[in-house]
Design a protein around this motif. Structure first.
Motif, PDB file in Angstrom:
ATOM      1  N   LEU A 184       0.818  -1.219   0.000  1.00 44.58           N
ATOM      2  CA  LEU A 184       0.000   0.000   0.000  1.00 44.58           C
ATOM      3  C   LEU A 184       0.846   1.260   0.000  1.00 44.58           C
ATOM      4  O   LEU A 184       0.384   2.326  -0.429  1.00 44.58           O
ATOM      5  CB  LEU A 184      -0.939  -0.008   1.215  1.00 44.58           C
ATOM      6  CG  LEU A 184      -1.988  -1.129   1.257  1.00 44.58           C
ATOM      7  CD1 LEU A 184      -2.778  -1.066   2.556  1.00 44.58           C
ATOM      8  CD2 LEU A 184      -2.927  -1.055   0.060  1.00 44.58           C
ATOM      9  N   ASP A 185       2.076   1.164   0.468  1.00 44.05           N
ATOM     10  CA  ASP A 185       2.950   2.341   0.474  1.00 44.05           C
ATOM     11  C   ASP A 185       3.317   2.810  -0.932  1.00 44.05           C
ATOM     12  O   ASP A 185       3.744   3.953  -1.119  1.00 44.05           O
ATOM     13  CB  ASP A 185       4.245   2.037   1.243  1.00 44.05           C
ATOM     14  CG  ASP A 185       4.042   2.020   2.744  1.00 44.05           C
ATOM     15  OD1 ASP A 185       2.894   2.205   3.199  1.00 44.05           O
ATOM     16  OD2 ASP A 185       5.027   1.820   3.476  1.00 44.05           O
ATOM     17  N   ARG A 230      -8.397 -10.540   4.727  1.00 42.75           N
ATOM     18  CA  ARG A 230      -7.005 -10.105   4.555  1.00 42.75           C
ATOM     19  C   ARG A 230      -6.864  -8.682   5.087  1.00 42.75           C
ATOM     20  O   ARG A 230      -7.573  -7.783   4.644  1.00 42.75           O
ATOM     21  CB  ARG A 230      -6.599 -10.145   3.071  1.00 42.75           C
ATOM     22  CG  ARG A 230      -6.542 -11.540   2.478  1.00 42.75           C
ATOM     23  CD  ARG A 230      -6.329 -11.464   0.979  1.00 42.75           C
ATOM     24  NE  ARG A 230      -5.057 -10.823   0.658  1.00 42.75           N
ATOM     25  CZ  ARG A 230      -3.954 -11.465   0.295  1.00 42.75           C
ATOM     26  NH1 ARG A 230      -3.972 -12.792   0.218  1.00 42.75           N
ATOM     27  NH2 ARG A 230      -2.848 -10.821   0.012  1.00 42.75           N
ATOM     28  N   TRP A 231      -5.965  -8.497   6.036  1.00 41.55           N
ATOM     29  CA  TRP A 231      -5.676  -7.168   6.571  1.00 41.55           C
ATOM     30  C   TRP A 231      -4.280  -6.765   6.139  1.00 41.55           C
ATOM     31  O   TRP A 231      -3.325  -7.517   6.304  1.00 41.55           O
ATOM     32  CB  TRP A 231      -5.766  -7.159   8.093  1.00 41.55           C
ATOM     33  CG  TRP A 231      -5.545  -5.790   8.695  1.00 41.55           C
ATOM     34  CD1 TRP A 231      -6.457  -4.794   8.776  1.00 41.55           C
ATOM     35  CD2 TRP A 231      -4.336  -5.281   9.276  1.00 41.55           C
ATOM     36  NE1 TRP A 231      -5.906  -3.683   9.384  1.00 41.55           N
ATOM     37  CE2 TRP A 231      -4.596  -3.956   9.702  1.00 41.55           C
ATOM     38  CE3 TRP A 231      -3.047  -5.804   9.485  1.00 41.55           C
ATOM     39  CZ2 TRP A 231      -3.633  -3.151  10.315  1.00 41.55           C
ATOM     40  CZ3 TRP A 231      -2.091  -5.002  10.086  1.00 41.55           C
ATOM     41  CH2 TRP A 231      -2.383  -3.701  10.502  1.00 41.55           C
ATOM     42  N   ARG A 232      -4.162  -5.572   5.561  1.00 44.92           N
ATOM     43  CA  ARG A 232      -2.876  -5.101   5.049  1.00 44.92           C
ATOM     44  C   ARG A 232      -2.622  -3.676   5.522  1.00 44.92           C
ATOM     45  O   ARG A 232      -3.469  -2.805   5.329  1.00 44.92           O
ATOM     46  CB  ARG A 232      -2.878  -5.139   3.513  1.00 44.92           C
ATOM     47  CG  ARG A 232      -2.931  -6.563   2.942  1.00 44.92           C
ATOM     48  CD  ARG A 232      -3.531  -6.582   1.551  1.00 44.92           C
ATOM     49  NE  ARG A 232      -4.917  -6.181   1.571  1.00 44.92           N
ATOM     50  CZ  ARG A 232      -5.464  -5.311   0.712  1.00 44.92           C
ATOM     51  NH1 ARG A 232      -4.715  -4.754  -0.228  1.00 44.92           N
ATOM     52  NH2 ARG A 232      -6.741  -4.999   0.794  1.00 44.92           N
ATOM     53  N   PRO A 233      -1.496  -3.438   6.146  1.00 43.15           N
ATOM     54  CA  PRO A 233      -1.229  -2.102   6.676  1.00 43.15           C
ATOM     55  C   PRO A 233      -0.352  -1.255   5.758  1.00 43.15           C
ATOM     56  O   PRO A 233       0.424  -1.760   4.958  1.00 43.15           O
ATOM     57  CB  PRO A 233      -0.476  -2.413   7.966  1.00 43.15           C
ATOM     58  CG  PRO A 233       0.332  -3.638   7.609  1.00 43.15           C
ATOM     59  CD  PRO A 233      -0.530  -4.437   6.654  1.00 43.15           C
ATOM     60  N   ARG A 234      -0.490   0.046   5.889  1.00 42.50           N
ATOM     61  CA  ARG A 234       0.526   0.963   5.407  1.00 42.50           C
ATOM     62  C   ARG A 234       1.537   1.143   6.531  1.00 42.50           C
ATOM     63  O   ARG A 234       1.226   0.960   7.710  1.00 42.50           O
ATOM     64  CB  ARG A 234      -0.095   2.314   5.045  1.00 42.50           C
ATOM     65  CG  ARG A 234      -0.990   2.282   3.832  1.00 42.50           C
ATOM     66  CD  ARG A 234      -1.788   3.576   3.706  1.00 42.50           C
ATOM     67  NE  ARG A 234      -0.923   4.753   3.625  1.00 42.50           N
ATOM     68  CZ  ARG A 234      -1.365   6.002   3.754  1.00 42.50           C
ATOM     69  NH1 ARG A 234      -2.637   6.243   4.010  1.00 42.50           N
ATOM     70  NH2 ARG A 234      -0.525   7.012   3.656  1.00 42.50           N
ATOM     71  N   CYS A 280      -9.998  -6.528   6.886  1.00 39.48           N
ATOM     72  CA  CYS A 280     -10.302  -6.877   8.276  1.00 39.48           C
ATOM     73  C   CYS A 280     -10.197  -8.397   8.406  1.00 39.48           C
ATOM     74  O   CYS A 280     -10.708  -9.130   7.555  1.00 39.48           O
ATOM     75  CB  CYS A 280     -11.703  -6.403   8.645  1.00 39.48           C
ATOM     76  SG  CYS A 280     -12.207  -6.850  10.316  1.00 39.48           S
ATOM     77  N   PRO A 281      -9.540  -8.898   9.450  1.00 41.09           N
ATOM     78  CA  PRO A 281      -9.352 -10.343   9.575  1.00 41.09           C
ATOM     79  C   PRO A 281     -10.532 -11.089  10.180  1.00 41.09           C
ATOM     80  O   PRO A 281     -10.486 -12.315  10.319  1.00 41.09           O
ATOM     81  CB  PRO A 281      -8.131 -10.444  10.492  1.00 41.09           C
ATOM     82  CG  PRO A 281      -8.225  -9.241  11.371  1.00 41.09           C
ATOM     83  CD  PRO A 281      -8.803  -8.156  10.490  1.00 41.09           C
TER      84      PRO A 281
END
Length: 497
Positions: A188-189, A244-248, A228-229
């Protein structure tokens, strides 16, 4: 040229309190940024924000923003495709109307509806695609549009749309072919920041209300993570994000804050993630960076988070020091039996400790509950009442009581019937046979909450009218009456025309 359209805002006229929530179209702003980064020609039309006080009555709804003919008049002569953002379920009738009127005016231009995957108020387009096709849409794009936008735009710009059925594009639904969305944005970055300069953001600011409680003259939404998991059965997120949770990264978020401050003069941010605190370590890193860089910002977790993911209460101390001013949590029900039916776990004792800590730190807190989940009984709602009472005693600043509605894509969607338009699937579903009973309980519990708050936290209650008058809102309960007052005035104006 690719034209991106954000649809009109839709308010259910008999309930301006829980409908008509204003969301800045952050998903569309990301898509616009991706197209621009690749040098592809585009234009944005925000059918709501370009004229947010223009209103039209349509049966039981109030439609705010541009008229259909005004949207059509704004289409450039070199338009090769129109992409309409399916921002949320309540706006479905407005989205559908834009599809049909644009297609009628320009039958040879592809009209495509984009899915919003990052909001619990949105819906799964694959479940309702036939309604859009019947209105004249050529396709629905499911999944994260940034991942697919460039290839889709190039197809439209090349004049090769007639070959679309021969091409496999992940997530593209056609009347005779549905490609399931399986891919996700990996890092996401690497996405460019939302292209807010293409939107009439001043008009959003001039409203003086938003989704999160608005305390400043200007604000912007943030998506610090995606997905959201968890598997709550009333929510569309399991369908659109597949747990699936994916962070910046914290660094990327802080850079966006700094850029917004420099470019737009914005120092208040409303976090609209589905679940931003899944990684407590990331939140702590974000706080440390904000403090180290001496950013004078306020940020609010407006769309909610799972409070159990903040395992250490001293994380709340750090969040407060870094400018966190509001956190929404979602117990959903005081009944453990109903929580099991929902497929949701909630640690009440941990939540009470967190609310107590937030109260001491000056972080405003909201607790959200849903009423009328399939299988819920009177005794379950009384358990919810008891939970609200206990949380009010510990200092929760506001509650939100939603009557459950079936969202297309959620596990309970097929368990309901009796509604007409999909826009009726909001948090005031008056079409439900048990609506009157549920609404009486809702009103009763709101009144009890105010009585309890007066008893245990009278100072907070007495401060609310002054914040209302100053339009400096610390909670949504302070802001929503102002929003409802504006909508009522607009409704009366529309009735006189």
């Amino acid at each position: 040229m690719i034209v991106l359209v954000n649809p009109n805002l839709v308010v259910q006229r008999n309930d301006p309190f829980t409908t008509g929530i204003v969301y800045m179209p952050i998903g569309l702003a990301y898509t616009a940024a991706v197209l621009r980064e690749k040098g592809l020609p585009l234009k944005v039309i925000d059918a709501f924000a370009e004229n947010p006080y223009q209103t039209e009555r349509k049966a039981s709804f109030l439609i705010l923003g541009l008229k259909s003919e005004e949207v059509i008049a704004r289409l450039p002569q070199n338009t090769v495709a129109v992409w309409i953002y399916g921002i949320n379920l309540t706006s479905h009738i407005a989205t559908l109307n834009l599809v049909s009127t644009i297609k009628l005016a320009y039958p040879k231009i592809p009209v495509i509806v984009l899915e919003n995957t990052q909001a619990v108020t949105a819906y799964s387009l694959s479940d309702v695609a036939d309604a859009f096709f019947a209105a004249g849409a050529d396709a629905c794009l499911t999944g994260e549009s940034e991942l697919r936008a460039v290839e889709l735009a190039q197809l439209c710009l090349s004049g090769e749309w007639g070959r679309v059925s021969e091409i496999h594009l992940d997530g593209l639904c056609l009347p005779n072919k549905k490609n399931v969305a399986t891919g996700y944005v990996g890092d996401l970055d690497l996405l460019p920041y939302p292209a807010w300069d293409l939107f009439p953001i001043e008009n959003y600011w001039n409203l003086c209300f938003s989704h999160g409680p608005l305390s400043a003259r200007r604000y912007l939404p943030l998506l610090t993570s995606r997905g959201c998991p968890y598997t709550c059965r009333f929510c569309v997120a399991p369908q659109t994000n597949h747990q699936r949770w994916r962070p910046r990264s914290a660094q990327n978020i802080v850079l966006e804050m700094e850029r917004a401050a420099k470019t737009y003069g914005v120092y208040e941010f409303h976090i609209e993630d589905l679940n931003p605190t899944v990684s407590e370590a990331r939140i702590r890193e974000l706080c440390h960076l904000i403090i180290q860089r001496q950013l004078k910002v306020a940020w609010k977790i407006a769309a909610g988070t799972k409070i159990e993911t903040i395992k250490n209460l001293d994380t709340l101390d750090l969040m407060a020091a870094a400018g966190c001013r509001y956190i929404s949590i979602s117990p959903e029900s005081g009944s453990s039996r109903v929580l099991r039916l929902m497929g949701k776990f909630f640690d009440f004792e941990h939540a009470v400790r967190a609310v107590r800590r937030m109260n001491k730190l000056g972080i405003s807190s909201q607790a959200c509950f849903v009423l009328g989940f399939p299988g819920e009984e009177n005794g379950d709602r009384e358990q919810t009442l008891k939970m609200v009472r206990e949380m009010t005693r510990e200092g929760v600043d506001e509650i939100a009581l939603f009557i459950i509605t079936p969202v297309p894509g959620s596990a309970i969607f097929s368990e309901f019937s009796g509604y007409g338009s999909l826009s009726e699937l909001n948090f005031t579903p008056s079409w439900r046979k048990d609506y009157q009973k549920l609404n009486r309980f809702r009103v009763r519990l709101y009144l009890l909450f105010l009585i309890w708050k007066l008893r245990w936290h009278p100072k907070k209650l007495f401060q609310q009218p002054f914040r209302f008058l100053r339009k400096c809102f610390h909670t949504k309960m302070e802001m929503v009456p102002y929003r409802a007052m504006v909508f009522k005035r607009l409704d009366n104006r529309a009735a006189r025309r």
